[in-house]
Motif scaffolding. Structure first.
Motif, PDB file in Angstrom:
ATOM      1  N   LYS A  47      -2.156  -6.273 -13.591  1.00 17.43           N
ATOM      2  CA  LYS A  47      -1.943  -4.881 -14.330  1.00 17.43           C
ATOM      3  C   LYS A  47      -1.159  -4.201 -13.950  1.00 17.43           C
ATOM      4  O   LYS A  47      -1.676  -3.516 -12.732  1.00 17.43           O
ATOM      5  N   ALA A  48      -0.111  -3.742 -14.542  1.00 17.14           N
ATOM      6  CA  ALA A  48       0.808  -2.507 -13.766  1.00 17.14           C
ATOM      7  C   ALA A  48       0.090  -1.189 -13.775  1.00 17.14           C
ATOM      8  O   ALA A  48      -0.615  -0.892 -14.581  1.00 17.14           O
ATOM      9  N   TYR A  49       0.025  -0.539 -12.619  1.00 13.01           N
ATOM     10  CA  TYR A  49      -0.725   0.722 -12.556  1.00 13.01           C
ATOM     11  C   TYR A  49       0.181   1.974 -11.923  1.00 13.01           C
ATOM     12  O   TYR A  49      -0.016   3.049 -11.910  1.00 13.01           O
ATOM     13  N   GLY A  50       1.412   1.607 -11.323  1.00 10.30           N
ATOM     14  CA  GLY A  50       2.315   2.710 -10.763  1.00 10.30           C
ATOM     15  C   GLY A  50       3.584   2.043 -10.279  1.00 10.30           C
ATOM     16  O   GLY A  50       4.084   0.879 -10.546  1.00 10.30           O
ATOM     17  N   GLU A  51       4.103   2.697  -9.384  1.00  2.66           N
ATOM     18  CA  GLU A  51       5.588   2.303  -8.778  1.00  2.66           C
ATOM     19  C   GLU A  51       5.593   2.805  -7.412  1.00  2.66           C
ATOM     20  O   GLU A  51       5.054   3.891  -6.942  1.00  2.66           O
ATOM     21  N   ASP A  52       6.508   2.184  -6.670  1.00  2.00           N
ATOM     22  CA  ASP A  52       6.769   2.552  -5.175  1.00  2.00           C
ATOM     23  C   ASP A  52       8.020   1.976  -4.803  1.00  2.00           C
ATOM     24  O   ASP A  52       8.654   1.123  -5.655  1.00  2.00           O
ATOM     25  N   SER A  53       8.679   2.349  -3.584  1.00  2.44           N
ATOM     26  CA  SER A  53      10.053   2.042  -3.234  1.00  2.44           C
ATOM     27  C   SER A  53       9.936   0.520  -2.715  1.00  2.44           C
ATOM     28  O   SER A  53       8.749  -0.097  -2.242  1.00  2.44           O
ATOM     29  N   LYS A  54      10.763  -0.193  -2.889  1.00  2.00           N
ATOM     30  CA  LYS A  54      11.039  -1.630  -2.146  1.00  2.00           C
ATOM     31  C   LYS A  54      10.661  -1.670  -0.854  1.00  2.00           C
ATOM     32  O   LYS A  54       9.932  -2.497  -0.475  1.00  2.00           O
ATOM     33  N   LYS A  55      10.996  -0.601  -0.223  1.00  2.00           N
ATOM     34  CA  LYS A  55      10.688  -0.444   1.219  1.00  2.00           C
ATOM     35  C   LYS A  55       9.179  -0.307   1.750  1.00  2.00           C
ATOM     36  O   LYS A  55       8.783  -1.067   2.188  1.00  2.00           O
ATOM     37  N   THR A  56       8.557   0.636   0.761  1.00  2.00           N
ATOM     38  CA  THR A  56       7.085   0.661   0.876  1.00  2.00           C
ATOM     39  C   THR A  56       6.355  -0.489   0.567  1.00  2.00           C
ATOM     40  O   THR A  56       5.611  -0.972   1.349  1.00  2.00           O
ATOM     41  N   CYS A  57       6.864  -1.122  -0.610  1.00  2.00           N
ATOM     42  CA  CYS A  57       5.995  -2.529  -0.909  1.00  2.00           C
ATOM     43  C   CYS A  57       6.139  -3.591   0.080  1.00  2.00           C
ATOM     44  O   CYS A  57       5.237  -4.576   0.250  1.00  2.00           O
ATOM     45  N   HIS A  58       7.213  -3.595   0.777  1.00  2.00           N
ATOM     46  CA  HIS A  58       7.503  -4.532   1.888  1.00  2.00           C
ATOM     47  C   HIS A  58       7.053  -4.331   3.272  1.00  2.00           C
ATOM     48  O   HIS A  58       7.376  -5.272   4.182  1.00  2.00           O
ATOM     49  N   LEU A  59       6.353  -3.492   3.534  1.00  2.00           N
ATOM     50  CA  LEU A  59       5.886  -2.956   4.947  1.00  2.00           C
ATOM     51  C   LEU A  59       4.494  -3.557   5.033  1.00  2.00           C
ATOM     52  O   LEU A  59       3.625  -3.635   4.166  1.00  2.00           O
ATOM     53  N   MET A  60       4.493  -4.548   6.118  1.00  2.00           N
ATOM     54  CA  MET A  60       3.031  -5.010   6.513  1.00  2.00           C
ATOM     55  C   MET A  60       1.777  -4.095   6.466  1.00  2.00           C
ATOM     56  O   MET A  60       0.719  -4.442   6.101  1.00  2.00           O
ATOM     57  N   SER A  61       2.174  -3.022   7.063  1.00  2.00           N
ATOM     58  CA  SER A  61       1.281  -1.965   7.161  1.00  2.00           C
ATOM     59  C   SER A  61       0.535  -1.498   5.999  1.00  2.00           C
ATOM     60  O   SER A  61      -0.559  -1.275   5.500  1.00  2.00           O
ATOM     61  N   ASN A  62       1.310  -1.612   4.572  1.00  2.00           N
ATOM     62  CA  ASN A  62       0.679  -1.493   3.366  1.00  2.00           C
ATOM     63  C   ASN A  62       0.311  -2.797   2.568  1.00  2.00           C
ATOM     64  O   ASN A  62      -0.763  -2.760   2.031  1.00  2.00           O
ATOM     65  N   ILE A  63       1.159  -3.986   2.907  1.00  2.00           N
ATOM     66  CA  ILE A  63       0.575  -5.179   2.503  1.00  2.00           C
ATOM     67  C   ILE A  63      -0.743  -5.269   2.899  1.00  2.00           C
ATOM     68  O   ILE A  63      -1.758  -5.916   2.267  1.00  2.00           O
ATOM     69  N   ASN A  64      -0.916  -4.989   4.070  1.00  2.00           N
ATOM     70  CA  ASN A  64      -2.504  -5.423   4.725  1.00  2.00           C
ATOM     71  C   ASN A  64      -3.541  -4.738   4.266  1.00  2.00           C
ATOM     72  O   ASN A  64      -4.433  -4.986   4.368  1.00  2.00           O
ATOM     73  N   THR A  65      -3.207  -3.658   3.654  1.00  2.00           N
ATOM     74  CA  THR A  65      -4.225  -2.913   2.929  1.00  2.00           C
ATOM     75  C   THR A  65      -4.292  -3.364   1.207  1.00  2.00           C
ATOM     76  O   THR A  65      -5.273  -2.898   0.554  1.00  2.00           O
ATOM     77  N   GLY A  66      -3.648  -4.309   0.922  1.00  2.00           N
ATOM     78  CA  GLY A  66      -3.719  -4.998  -0.372  1.00  2.00           C
ATOM     79  C   GLY A  66      -2.803  -4.405  -1.271  1.00  2.00           C
ATOM     80  O   GLY A  66      -2.457  -4.713  -2.564  1.00  2.00           O
TER      81      GLY A  66
END
Length: 264
Positions: A47-66
């Motif tokens: 379910k789409a809920y927002g957007e962010d940069s490709k950079k932000t989406c591919h950082l493991m620090s963010n991926i690790n939060t889900g």
């Protein structure tokens, strides 16, 4: 911070914690520019809920939060012989550089034409945008109806300690004749392979492959490839006689079409 489409992001959904603090100064200028593209943030149910940069989406620090975003993977086969077009990602790529992978793998963007979910129109539109950019395929050779959606997978794959992927990835097959003029900033090599040739590549120690391609090949690609070839034969394709063509449309509405498959 992620941007909501129509409502406030529920507290249970991840919000990026790291973006502008990571320097990209040592990376290729064009690849850095592409890192500012706006990916579509989704829940584990897609379910789409927002957007962010490709950079932000591919950082493991963010991926690790889900943090999870939408993606697509195109598998393009040559109609005369059913061989799959592979690409080798350029050395300049920030994530998974210099690795072999399927024909084209990228992300629909948070723009009107690529947010359309009915009949997977958004991801098909994104594929028609990216195939010319990466492989130089003329857009005139690409039509939405030639992309056959099979399923989508939810997977997570680190690239290195800093970067990775966490995607709901739409898998699409296509069987069309195309002209190639590869963009060396995106793709360092491209070639058509049979199933046997791909298996040989996997067995050779000098080759490396993107994790999503290995996952898809392991669990999904080969059975669908076989089915497409067999059903195309039933419709008149004969490689030895040079008759007919392989047609991905024979897979429409086949087994597991439309399922969300978890590979994490």
């Amino acid at each position: 911070m992620a941007t909501a489409f129509t409502e406030t992001i529920p507290p249970s959904l991840p919000v990026p914690s790291t973006n502008g603090t990571i320097s990209l100064d040592t990376y290729d200028e064009e690849q850095v520019r592409l890192m500012e593209e706006r990916c579509i943030l989704v829940t584990p149910e897609d379910k789409a809920y927002g957007e962010d940069s490709k950079k932000t989406c591919h950082l493991m620090s963010n991926i690790n939060t889900g943090l999870l975003h939408r993606a697509f993977s195109v598998f393009l086969f040559r109609p005369k012989d059913g061989k799959l077009l592979l690409q080798k990602r350029a050395d300049e790529k920030i994530t998974f550089p210099s690795m072999w992978t399927n024909t084209c793998c990228s992300h629909p963007l948070s723009i009107k034409s690529e947010l359309v979910e009915e009949n997977q129109a958004g991801v098909k539109s994104a594929a028609i945008r990216k195939l010319p950019q990466e492989l130089g395929i003329p857009e005139s050779q690409l039509k939405p109806e030639d992309f056959i959606y099979l399923t989508k997978i939810h997977y997570l794959a680190p690239s290195d300690g800093l970067w990775g992927e966490h995607e709901i990835d739409y898998i699409m097959f296509s069987t069309i004749d195309v002209d190639l003029e590869i963009n060396p900033n995106e793709v360092s090599d491209a070639k058509y392979v049979s199933k046997q040739e791909l298996e040989t590549m996997f067995s050779e120690s000098g080759n490396s492959f993107t994790p999503w391609f290995k996952l898809i090949a392991r669990d999904l690609l080969y059975p669908w490839w076989d089915e497409m070839l067999e059903k195309s034969k039933a419709e008149g394709w004969n490689l030895e006689k040079g008759e007919g063509r392989v047609n991905a449309k024979v897979l429409a509405n086949g087994p597991r079409v439309g399922d969300l498959i978890k590979m994490i």
